[in-house]
Design an enzyme around this catalytic site. Structure first.
Site, mmCIF file in Angstrom:
data_model
loop_
_atom_site.group_PDB
_atom_site.id
_atom_site.type_symbol
_atom_site.label_atom_id
_atom_site.label_comp_id
_atom_site.label_asym_id
_atom_site.label_seq_id
_atom_site.Cartn_x
_atom_site.Cartn_y
_atom_site.Cartn_z
ATOM 1 N N ASP A 269 12.961 4.510 -4.043
ATOM 2 C CA ASP A 269 11.575 4.402 -3.617
ATOM 3 C C ASP A 269 10.907 5.691 -4.087
ATOM 4 O O ASP A 269 11.578 6.684 -4.399
ATOM 5 C CB ASP A 269 11.454 4.212 -2.100
ATOM 6 C CG ASP A 269 10.073 3.667 -1.732
ATOM 7 O OD1 ASP A 269 9.152 3.749 -2.577
ATOM 8 O OD2 ASP A 269 9.902 3.167 -0.611
ATOM 9 N N TRP A 270 9.583 5.684 -4.138
ATOM 10 C CA TRP A 270 8.863 6.799 -4.755
ATOM 11 C C TRP A 270 9.003 8.063 -3.894
ATOM 12 O O TRP A 270 8.413 8.184 -2.833
ATOM 13 C CB TRP A 270 7.412 6.405 -4.962
ATOM 14 C CG TRP A 270 7.134 5.795 -6.315
ATOM 15 C CD1 TRP A 270 6.131 6.172 -7.171
ATOM 16 C CD2 TRP A 270 7.839 4.744 -6.992
ATOM 17 N NE1 TRP A 270 6.194 5.421 -8.330
ATOM 18 C CE2 TRP A 270 7.225 4.546 -8.255
ATOM 19 C CE3 TRP A 270 8.949 3.963 -6.688
ATOM 20 C CZ2 TRP A 270 7.673 3.600 -9.179
ATOM 21 C CZ3 TRP A 270 9.400 3.018 -7.610
ATOM 22 C CH2 TRP A 270 8.766 2.848 -8.836
#
Ligand code: BGC
Length: 741
Positions: A269-270
């Site tokens: 995930d970012w």
């Protein structure tokens, strides 16, 4: 994007050459020969790449892209959110919109709405449509669908997921994934795993039993990977047993790769990576968003990513094994060959009539009629010439906001617009604001077009709405939650289960003024309804995207007969929800112990005996259905075999409609404690008035297994089982027993 264009041109020429191979032999490099076996192509590319080139493809070069290998003509890889439409273009390394004028899209209904259709064909249509839009926008990886299990109604991201039941979520994910990927666009199922609360999502450490992990939180992902064949998966922000999910050995190495045989790429995930060593050793392939804290600041040090220079240094010094590098590169190349390096793929399409029709149909079929006393709905225009619409959500754009799933929709038909259009000349439609919720409307520079400014106070707004309701032939209240912070929005959770703002007082006042009243929720989560007995009709309409107003009007006026059923339980009080009943702390900023274990959602309500407000699987129709002849094709089932349960469903009402038939199984003799019943099958059947059809659902013995934590294996014991054919988890229409030999 320049390299990408050149690479695509070269690859296109090679493909052309390959196409006419009956006359001309392909003589380009093996890794670009799309007719050659993919693993051979990967090895060929790998041995041509320098160490720098290998490391370069393992991490971001911008907010949403990673590098290709320019020297070899291997294009960049472009990701996009996901999961309800294709996100607007952002500035190279900022979250802010780039301000393009050609990146508007169709916003599809939120995944809760899709799940409420219980319709695999509509999940396929959703995947096809959004996949075509991703392809047209030249994206390679679609960041979705979201498959986290609905554990608590407070989770701010529930609207991006598919409910509380692993079987339903998995069944809906598979056709979505397959049909996106037919476009040469990978899905990236997220957030693997246990991302069930947002407030402390970067640090919260989830502790739960192996049984709960395997039986509740993993099956939808397993199906997405093994049956859907998702080409990528996104690690969650949170920790699981002390280690961040983006480089969690148990989840990524032991389960995803070893147990499920996943051959795609694991993407963070970012901002979800936290350690070079763990990223190197524990199965992470592609790192995005580091330094952004998920949503916030800009960071341009891509070389400082955990899988960039720090990784190179540790590889060169021998601190980390060199084979970890080639393994990751193989996984990323495999993803590229399936997507960005693939030249023989559809061109995609965007904002087509078909896509809008798909969005409208999915919205219509996802709407859940929760209550409908005295056939209050549908609205009969011949009896109503004066319709009042009350509530902010009738005029508020919901495609803007909510976090990363925020969209730039080419159009969004608001509920009020849909109602006015449908009423046409047959009725006058008046609007009353009723309450002020969240009058803002901006996300990363994309601005909602409505002006929601309001100067009247709370009581004045209620009084004005009530006065108009007394005059109206029919009143439609449209409220619920919204995409503002601490509502249905990423990065935070709800503060409580109550309806926010002054909605409870307003609804109670409207119910006193008129019984020609329907309460409609635009939301992605369950809300408490203290006034439930005084309101005759209640509708859960979810976030429906571009065609929201059309889908809603079509159900409210009876053009479409509602057939949606709830993908999660609505509790009366928050304390009734199993996750909260046993643990009053929420959110957890450090350790979240899943004390509800496998008793999530209806499994938990049935165990505690607490009656929910609306049960999992509940949903009414404008017609009625009779169930009869519930039967099994055999009374004794052999291990390795299957049993088919059938029932005859008759439309006993006056209009045509669809019924979602649910199959639950109870294990009557088990060594381990099991839920009273579990969903193991469903089907949707369309029936004209008076028509009868037989629904048959087959369950394999494998579906009857439970996870034995001691043996670390799925197991099933001989003995008696009971199959229930049901209209909802609390509405069993017939049962039949069979024994497993
Ligand atoms: C979200 C992901 C999303 C990513 C990229 C993160 O904040 O958790 O779901 O795909 O950002 O926008």
């Amino acid at each position: 994007m320049r390299f990408r264009t050149i690479a695509a041109a070269i690859a296109g020429m090679l493909a052309l050459a390959a196409c006419s191979r009956s006359t001309a032999r392909y003589d380009g490099p093996l890794y670009l020969n799309e007719d050659a076996p993919i693993e051979d192509r990967i090895e060929d590319a790998l041995q041509r790449m320098t160490m720098k080139e290998k490391i370069d493809i393992l991490h971001a070069q911008s907010k949403f892209s990673s590098k290709g290998v320019p020297r070899l003509g291997i294009p960049e890889l472009w990701c996009t959110d996901g999961p309800h439409g294709i996100r607007a273009e952002v500035i190279w390394d900022k979250w802010r919109t780039a301000g393009w004028t050609n990146d508007s899209i169709v916003a599809y209904p939120a995944l809760t709405c899709l799940a409420s259709t219980w319709d695999r064909d509509l999940a396929a249509l959703y995947g096809k449509s959004i996949g075509e839009e991703a392809r047209y926008r030249e994206k390679d990886v679609l960041l979705g669908p979201g498959l986290n299990i609905y554990r608590t109604p407070l989770n701010g991201r529930n609207f991006e997921y598919m409910g509380e039941d692993p079987f339903l979520a998995g069944e809906m994910a598979v056709p979505y994934i397959r049909n996106v990927q037919k476009n040469g666009v990978a899905t990236c199922v997220k957030h693997f795993a246990l991302n069930n609360e947002e407030t402390g999502r970067m640090e919260v450490d989830v502790e739960l039993s192996d049984r709960a992990l395997y039986e509740i939180y993993l099956p939808a992902y397993k199906k997405a990977v093994t049956e859907g064949g998702s080409w990528s998966i996104m690690g969650a922000y949170n920790k699981f047993r002390g280690q961040h999910c983006c480089h969690n050995k148990t989840l990524l190495c032991d389960i995803l790769r070893d147990e499920w045989g996943f051959d795609g790429a694991v993407i963070t995930d970012w901002g979800g990576a936290h350690s070079t060593d763990e990223a190197a050793l524990n199965g992470l392939d592609l790192e995005f968003g580091t330094g952004t804290n998920g949503l916030a600041t800009n960071y341009d040090g891509y070389d400082n990513y955990y899988l960039a220079l720090p990784y190179r240094d540790k590889l060169l010094s021998g601190e980390l094994p060199m084979e970890t590098l080639d393994t990751k590169v193989r996984n990323v190349l495999r993803l590229m060959m399936r997507t960005s390096m693939k030249t023989r793929k559809p061109l995609g399409s965007i904002c087509s009539d078909e896509h809008y029709a798909a969005a409208k149909k999915i919205g219509e079929d996802g709407i859940v009629l929760l209550k409908n006393d005295a056939s209050t709905l549908p609205i009969r225009l011949e009896e109503c010439s004066n319709i009042l619409v009350v509530g902010e959500n009738a005029i508020k754009m919901m495609t803007v906001g909510g976090g990363s799933s925020s969209l730039k929709a080419q159009h969004e038909i608001l509920p009020l617009e849909g109602i006015v259009e449908r009423a046409g000349d047959a009725a006058k439609v008046t609007f009353a604001r009723g309450y002020v919720g969240d009058p803002t409307g901006e996300y990363d520079g994309i601005v909602a077009k409505q002006d929601l400014a309001e100067t009247r106070g709370e009581q004045e707004l209620i009084d004005d709405a009530v006065a108009l309701a007394k005059e109206a032939d029919f009143t439609i209240f449209i409220g619920g939650l919204n995409k503002g912070e601490n509502q249905d929005c990423e990065g935070g959770d709800r503060y409580g289960i109550e309806l926010p703002y002054a909605q409870d007082a307003l609804i109670s006042a409207l119910a006193q003024a008129t019984q020609k009243l329907a309460v409609v929720f635009v939301s992605g989560n369950a809300v408490a309804m203290p006034w439930v007995d005084s309101v005759p009709a209640i509708v859960e309409a979810w976030y429906m995207g571009s065609e929201a107003g059309h889908s809603l009007a079509s159900v409210l006026f009876g053009d479409a007969c509602p057939s949606g059923k709830l993908p999660f339980t609505f509790p009366v009080r928050l304390e009734d929800c199993p996750a909260h009943a046993l643990d009053p702390v929420f959110p957890h900023m450090d350790t979240a112990r899943y004390v509800d274990d496998i008793y999530v959602g209806y499994r938990g309500y049935e165990r505690s005996g607490v009656k929910p407000l609306f049960a999992f699987g509940h949903g009414l129709s404008y017609t009625t259905f009779a169930y009869s002849g519930v039967r099994a094709d055999k009374s004794k089932v052999k291990n390795g075999g299957s049993v088919t349960i059938s029932a005859d469903i008759t439309n006993t009402g006056k209009v045509a409609g669809a019924e979602i038939v649910q199959l639950y199984i109870s294990d009557l003799e088990s060594r381990l404690d099991r839920p009273a019943k579990e969903l193991k099958g469903f089907d949707k059947v369309w029936l004209e008035p008076g028509q009868t059809k037989t629904v048959s659902i087959t369950v394999s013995v494998d579906d009857l297994r439970y996870f034995d934590p001691e043996a670390h294996a799925w197991t099933v014991e001989p003995g008696e089982f009971e199959a229930h054919i049901a209209a909802a988890s609390d509405d069993i229409r017939g049962s039949v027993r069979f024994s497993l030999q």
